[in-house]
Design a protein around this motif. Structure first.
Motif, PDB file in Angstrom:
ATOM      1  N   GLY B 288      42.907  39.374  35.698  1.00  0.00           N
ATOM      2  CA  GLY B 288      43.959  38.648  36.398  1.00  0.00           C
ATOM      3  C   GLY B 288      44.663  37.604  35.544  1.00  0.00           C
ATOM      4  O   GLY B 288      45.743  37.134  35.894  1.00  0.00           O
ATOM      5  N   GLN B 329      26.536  43.623  34.131  1.00  0.00           N
ATOM      6  CA  GLN B 329      25.527  44.618  33.828  1.00  0.00           C
ATOM      7  C   GLN B 329      25.346  44.832  32.326  1.00  0.00           C
ATOM      8  O   GLN B 329      24.231  44.898  31.836  1.00  0.00           O
ATOM      9  CB  GLN B 329      25.962  45.934  34.463  1.00  0.00           C
ATOM     10  N   THR B 330      26.446  44.977  31.613  1.00  0.00           N
ATOM     11  CA  THR B 330      26.320  45.180  30.172  1.00  0.00           C
ATOM     12  C   THR B 330      26.558  43.879  29.413  1.00  0.00           C
ATOM     13  O   THR B 330      26.698  43.888  28.199  1.00  0.00           O
ATOM     14  CB  THR B 330      27.280  46.289  29.687  1.00  0.00           C
ATOM     15  N   GLY B 331      26.635  42.793  30.129  1.00  0.00           N
ATOM     16  CA  GLY B 331      26.771  41.498  29.491  1.00  0.00           C
ATOM     17  C   GLY B 331      25.585  40.637  29.862  1.00  0.00           C
ATOM     18  O   GLY B 331      24.466  41.119  29.952  1.00  0.00           O
ATOM     19  N   LEU B 383      46.172  32.223  40.505  1.00  0.00           N
ATOM     20  CA  LEU B 383      45.333  31.320  39.719  1.00  0.00           C
ATOM     21  C   LEU B 383      46.154  30.388  38.822  1.00  0.00           C
ATOM     22  O   LEU B 383      45.705  29.305  38.472  1.00  0.00           O
ATOM     23  CB  LEU B 383      44.312  32.112  38.891  1.00  0.00           C
TER      24      LEU B 383
HETATM   25  C1  LIG Z   1      28.382  51.132  32.958  1.00  0.00           C
HETATM   26  C2  LIG Z   1      29.341  50.028  33.261  1.00  0.00           C
HETATM   27  C3  LIG Z   1      28.988  48.748  32.911  1.00  0.00           C
HETATM   28  C4  LIG Z   1      29.840  47.673  33.186  1.00  0.00           C
HETATM   29  N1  LIG Z   1      29.443  46.431  32.859  1.00  0.00           N
HETATM   30  C5  LIG Z   1      30.237  45.373  33.194  1.00  0.00           C
HETATM   31  C6  LIG Z   1      29.853  44.022  32.909  1.00  0.00           C
HETATM   32  O1  LIG Z   1      28.824  43.768  32.287  1.00  0.00           O
HETATM   33  N2  LIG Z   1      30.656  43.019  33.287  1.00  0.00           N
HETATM   34  C7  LIG Z   1      31.830  43.240  33.934  1.00  0.00           C
HETATM   35  O2  LIG Z   1      32.499  42.267  34.275  1.00  0.00           O
HETATM   36  N3  LIG Z   1      32.242  44.494  34.202  1.00  0.00           N
HETATM   37  C8  LIG Z   1      31.485  45.564  33.833  1.00  0.00           C
HETATM   38  N4  LIG Z   1      31.930  46.828  34.092  1.00  0.00           N
HETATM   39  C9  LIG Z   1      33.318  47.018  34.515  1.00  0.00           C
HETATM   40  C10 LIG Z   1      33.575  46.763  35.979  1.00  0.00           C
HETATM   41  O3  LIG Z   1      33.370  47.976  36.686  1.00  0.00           O
HETATM   42  C11 LIG Z   1      35.034  46.329  36.192  1.00  0.00           C
HETATM   43  O4  LIG Z   1      35.893  47.287  35.601  1.00  0.00           O
HETATM   44  C12 LIG Z   1      35.388  44.969  35.610  1.00  0.00           C
HETATM   45  O5  LIG Z   1      34.418  44.013  35.972  1.00  0.00           O
HETATM   46  C13 LIG Z   1      36.739  44.538  36.110  1.00  0.00           C
HETATM   47  O6  LIG Z   1      37.113  43.311  35.517  1.00  0.00           O
HETATM   48  P1  LIG Z   1      38.165  42.345  36.239  1.00  0.00           P
HETATM   49  O7  LIG Z   1      37.605  41.953  37.539  1.00  0.00           O
HETATM   50  O8  LIG Z   1      38.469  41.259  35.277  1.00  0.00           O
HETATM   51  O9  LIG Z   1      39.470  43.261  36.356  1.00  0.00           O
HETATM   52  P2  LIG Z   1      40.157  43.889  37.629  1.00  0.00           P
HETATM   53  O10 LIG Z   1      39.205  44.736  38.380  1.00  0.00           O
HETATM   54  O11 LIG Z   1      41.402  44.524  37.137  1.00  0.00           O
HETATM   55  O12 LIG Z   1      40.484  42.650  38.543  1.00  0.00           O
HETATM   56  C14 LIG Z   1      41.474  41.693  38.286  1.00  0.00           C
HETATM   57  C15 LIG Z   1      41.576  40.821  39.503  1.00  0.00           C
HETATM   58  O13 LIG Z   1      42.463  39.744  39.244  1.00  0.00           O
HETATM   59  C16 LIG Z   1      43.262  39.480  40.395  1.00  0.00           C
HETATM   60  N5  LIG Z   1      44.490  38.833  39.937  1.00  0.00           N
HETATM   61  C17 LIG Z   1      45.484  39.363  39.189  1.00  0.00           C
HETATM   62  N6  LIG Z   1      46.434  38.429  38.927  1.00  0.00           N
HETATM   63  C18 LIG Z   1      46.041  37.281  39.512  1.00  0.00           C
HETATM   64  C19 LIG Z   1      46.600  35.965  39.601  1.00  0.00           C
HETATM   65  N7  LIG Z   1      47.740  35.625  39.020  1.00  0.00           N
HETATM   66  N8  LIG Z   1      45.930  35.029  40.305  1.00  0.00           N
HETATM   67  C20 LIG Z   1      44.762  35.354  40.915  1.00  0.00           C
HETATM   68  N9  LIG Z   1      44.179  36.578  40.837  1.00  0.00           N
HETATM   69  C21 LIG Z   1      44.811  37.530  40.160  1.00  0.00           C
HETATM   70  C22 LIG Z   1      43.465  40.839  41.018  1.00  0.00           C
HETATM   71  O14 LIG Z   1      43.720  40.700  42.403  1.00  0.00           O
HETATM   72  C23 LIG Z   1      42.133  41.536  40.740  1.00  0.00           C
HETATM   73  O15 LIG Z   1      41.220  41.351  41.817  1.00  0.00           O
HETATM   74  C24 LIG Z   1      31.102  47.912  33.825  1.00  0.00           C
HETATM   75  C25 LIG Z   1      31.436  49.221  34.143  1.00  0.00           C
HETATM   76  C26 LIG Z   1      30.584  50.273  33.883  1.00  0.00           C
HETATM   77  C27 LIG Z   1      30.979  51.656  34.275  1.00  0.00           C
END
Ligand SMILES: Cc1cc2nc3c(=O)[nH]c(=O)nc-3n(C[C@H](O)[C@H](O)[C@H](O)COP(=O)(O)OP(=O)(O)OC[C@H]3O[C@@H](n4cnc5c(N)ncnc54)[C@H](O)[C@@H]3O)c2cc1C
Ligand SMILES: Nc1ncnc2c1ncn2[C@@H]1O[C@H](COP(=O)(O)O)[C@@H](O)[C@H]1O
Lengths: 279, 404
Positions: B288, B329-331, B383
């Motif tokens: 985000g 999970q991976t962190g 945010l």
């Molecule tokens: C095997 C495996 C292991 C994994 N291990 C990890 C791990 O260790 N850690 C981890 O974090 N993920 C892990 N993941 C990935 C996880 O599934 C997600 O893809 C990841 O956590 C998404 O990151 P995010 O929330 O930053 O991004 P997104 O899912 O893209 O979310 C972004 C969010 O920001 C919000 N947003 C956007 N703009 C704004 C704004 N201006 N103001 C407020 N809100 C806003 C949106 O509404 C959205 O909810 C793993 C995946 C797999 C398959």
């Protein structure tokens, strides 16, 4: 143990243990045995094991030798092994027998150790730091103990191998440890160690054709008491979903107002967000 | 040796029994195991032989009644650079709580302290409330030489027979305890978050998250001893420290074997200075944020509340912030007092790394983001507006100007 030719390459016999894990965390639990039911869930190679595999391939490229991939589990682990071959492993071994079902880390380690002993001796055995389903990270050290060889966990770099000594960087809280250890050795690796390569076209072709060796309980000559459920000292007696907070207080509206409400609520709850760093 | 026999036909000469034998009573002769008269029939070799090539007449794996020979709770006192690890008071706290749950007979809590020049830590262990310290203070024991630590610990455990052995869910603990458990051929439960004594059976109920925290499992180790567990850091309440308490010191005098490892150096890693696992306050940013330079919002808020910067995998994978910051999970798995998730959707893989936080605050513009299902408090909003407002109000509250 083989001696390295002076100044020359040491042909490395490398084993990589990979685990097939559900690609989703929507898991189901067998209510009778308390063990996980893996049927019907898309399976992937445990992410950490891909780093172990890549490191194995790199060792082979640097020092010569071969990489054997092994995986213990139900028949479908074959697909994980074939995938590993597409990334560059030389051969694959599947350890599969009904009597292995329900193994805890000790029984899994006994089974893997027996396999490694039969196929080996290996110079380096690589594993992931932990499997993302069980999250224990115990299988590596326990396997090493059963084999009677040293192990190092959380390896983030292999500096090099000279003769029979390997120099490693091991992650610890607040830093890392540089150490030297003798071969043969078992290592568990962390993500920092490398960036796994994608499957090559050639690798994909090989993966389809190459025969996968299958080892059953009788091939391992392990007594039935030390494998599967009966070889597992731990027993899962209850599995439950942790109570989830059903969402908390959420503030909407204008940022100024929402922030005011949040800070007031936090303060009332006795958890004030405070300025802890001057201005 | 009387009673113990090597079946020559089945013995492969693998040498496992040599290493398992706590009394150095086995030798290899013509590639077969040979039991010398140092043997005390402890059975360690029988347990460890995968080929069943060593038998003791009438020996069976630990009959039930023998389990009662094991008594008390032993804490593995991890230390480094002359200090106890921060997890030790937590494990002692857990052990003391367990001690109170035994109704049949009183139990002792002991701490196993192995190292060179570690005597000075005995006082600390007593201050935390342990009854006994099993002390092996001898030269030549590097705190990182796990191979010899495991061997010495096994010797102490075999001799003193605690029914429960607890260690830290630290890098060292999670490497050393499996080694010990495998030597003892007993069960080990990783990274427990809850430990209780079953009121009827007085077995240790070990509860831990699995599947990245999506399920919890309670595990027993019924028919082997000791029952072993590592304890997740920052979950159990630490024992309170009262200097001046004392207890019994049991001095162990074992020969220190030579380690296979050559410890070259410990390199303090500045990129790991951001020690998320120890942080009390964490502000995390995700996709985000939209752009690497927007991490300055996260950094500023973290600076103001005295916190540490975390991130989702999406932010790390995008190269906005280095991997040591990744939570999930991976962190890293974190347990701060307050976790503020900004622009993070709250995928399960992220949740599993931060669910254990005391208070979770989410800032996200999507009211349906899954993070809100686990957040205790949340703000639905942009945010880029919310964070500066938050910083402003926190500061103005501090300077006593009220929240206007
Ligand atoms: C095997 C495996 C292991 C994994 N291990 C990890 C791990 O260790 N850690 C981890 O974090 N993920 C892990 N993941 C990935 C996880 O599934 C997600 O893809 C990841 O956590 C998404 O990151 P995010 O929330 O930053 O991004 P997104 O899912 O893209 O979310 C972004 C969010 O920001 C919000 N947003 C956007 N703009 C704004 C704004 N201006 N103001 C407020 N809100 C806003 C949106 O509404 C959205 O909810 C793993 C995946 C797999 C398959
Ligand atoms: N069934 C298995 N087959 C092969 N390797 C395994 C198996 N189980 C665990 N491993 C290896 O052990 C590591 C740690 O697993 P765990 O102790 O279950 O967290 C994994 O990353 C794998 O390398």
């Amino acid at each position: 143990m083989r001696e390295a030719p002076p100044g020359g390459k040491l042909p490395m016999k490398v084993a990589v243990c990979i685990k097939q894990v559900p690609g989703t965390t929507e898991v189901q639990v067998n209510p009778d045995t308390g063990t996980l039911m893996r049927e019907g869930v898309e399976a992937i190679i445990n992410p950490f094991d891909l780093y172990a595999l890549e490191e194995g391939i790199r060792l082979k490229e640097k020092y010569g030798g071969a990489v054997t991939v092994l995986s213990m589990g139900p028949p479908q682990v074959e697909s994980a092994i074939r995938e590993a071959i597409s990334y560059g492993a030389d051969e694959g071994v599947m350890i599969s027998d009904r009597s292995f079902a329900g193994s805890d880390t000790l029984a899994t380690a006994s089974t893997l150790a027996a396999t490694l002993r039969i196929l080996g001796p290996f110079d380096v055995i690589l594993m992931g730091r932990q499997a993302i389903d069980g999250d224990t990270g115990q299988v590596g050290p326990e396997t090493a103990e059963h084999l009677g060889i040293p192990h190092v966990t959380e390896v983030k770099m292999i500096e090099g191998i000279e003769g029979n000594r390997i120099t490693l960087h091991r992650m610890l809280e607040h830093g890392y440890l540089r150490l030297r250890a003798p071969l043969p050795i078992l290592l568990t690796v962390v993500k920092e160690i490398n960036t796994p390569r994608p499957a090559s076209f050639k690798g994909k072709l090989r993966a389809r054709q190459v025969p996968i060796k299958i080892l059953r309980a009788q091939d391992l000559e392990l007594s039935p008491e030390i494998v599967g459920l009966s070889g597992s000292p731990t027993r899962v007696v209850r599995v439950f979903t942790p109570p989830r907070p059903t969402g908390g207080k959420v503030f909407t509206g204008e940022p100024k107002e929402a922030v005011e409400n949040l800070l007031r609520t936090l303060e009332e709850a006795g958890i004030p967000l405070k300025c802890r760093n001057g201005s | 040796m009387e009673g113990i026999k090597v079946i020559i036909e089945t013995c492969t000469g693998c040498g496992l029994c040599l290493r398992a034998c706590p009394y150095q009573a086995i030798e290899l002769r013509e590639k077969k195991a040979w039991i010398t008269d140092k043997c005390i029939l402890c059975g360690a070799c029988v347990e460890v032989c995968p080929w069943k090539a060593i038998v003791i007449a009438g020996w069976k794996p630990l009959p039930k009644e023998d389990l009662s020979r094991y008594r008390g709770i032993c804490v593995v006192a991890e230390h480094r650079f002359g200090k106890l690890s921060p997890v030790v008071p937590e494990i002692v706290g857990a052990a003391l709580a367990l001690k109170g749950q035994f109704k049949s007979a009183p139990r002792f809590v002991s701490a196993l302290l192995i190292g060179t020049g570690v005597k000075t830590l005995v006082e600390d262990l007593f201050a935390y409330g342990v009854d006994e310290v099993w002390l092996l203070d001898k030269s030549g024991i590097d705190p990182f030489a796990e191979d010899i630590l495991a061997e010495l610990a096994v010797r102490a455990i075999r001799e003193r027979k605690p029914e429960i052995v607890l260690g830290g869910g630290t890098v060292m603990g999670r490497s050393l305890l499996p080694r010990i458990a495998a030597k003892l051929r007993t069960g080990l439960t990783a990274d427990c978050t809850e430990l209780t004594i079953d009121p009827e059976t007085e077995l240790l109920r070990q509860t831990r998250p699995a599947f990245g925290g999506n399920i919890m499992a309670t595990i027993l180790c019924e028919s082997s001893r000791p029952q072993m567990a590592t304890v997740r850091h920052k979950v159990m309440k630490p024992a309170s420290k009262e200097m001046g308490r004392t207890g019994r010191i049991v001095e162990l005098d074992y020969k220190v074997p030579k380690s296979d490892f050559e410890i070259l150096e410990f390199v303090e890693d500045t990129s790991q200075k951001i020690d998320l696992t120890e942080a009390d306050f964490i502000v995390s940013g995700g996709r985000g944020l939209g752009d690497p330079k927007n991490f300055s919002y996260i950094e500023e808020l973290a600076r103001v509340i005295g916190g540490t910067v975390g991130a989702s995998r999406a932010a790390v994978d995008a190269g906005w912030i280095p991997y040591p910051h990744q939570v999930g999970q991976t962190g890293k798995t974190v347990n701060p007092k307050i976790y503020i998730a900004c622009g993070i959707s709250g995928a399960v893989q992220h949740q599993v790394g931060m669910k254990g936080s005391d208070v979770i605050i989410a800032i996200n513009k999507d009211p349906n983001a899954p993070i809100f299902t686990i957040a205790h408090y949340g703000i639905v909003g942009d945010l880029f507006q919310v964070i500066p407002e938050l910083i402003r109000q926190i500061r103005s509250r501090e300077s006593g100007e009220g929240a206007s």
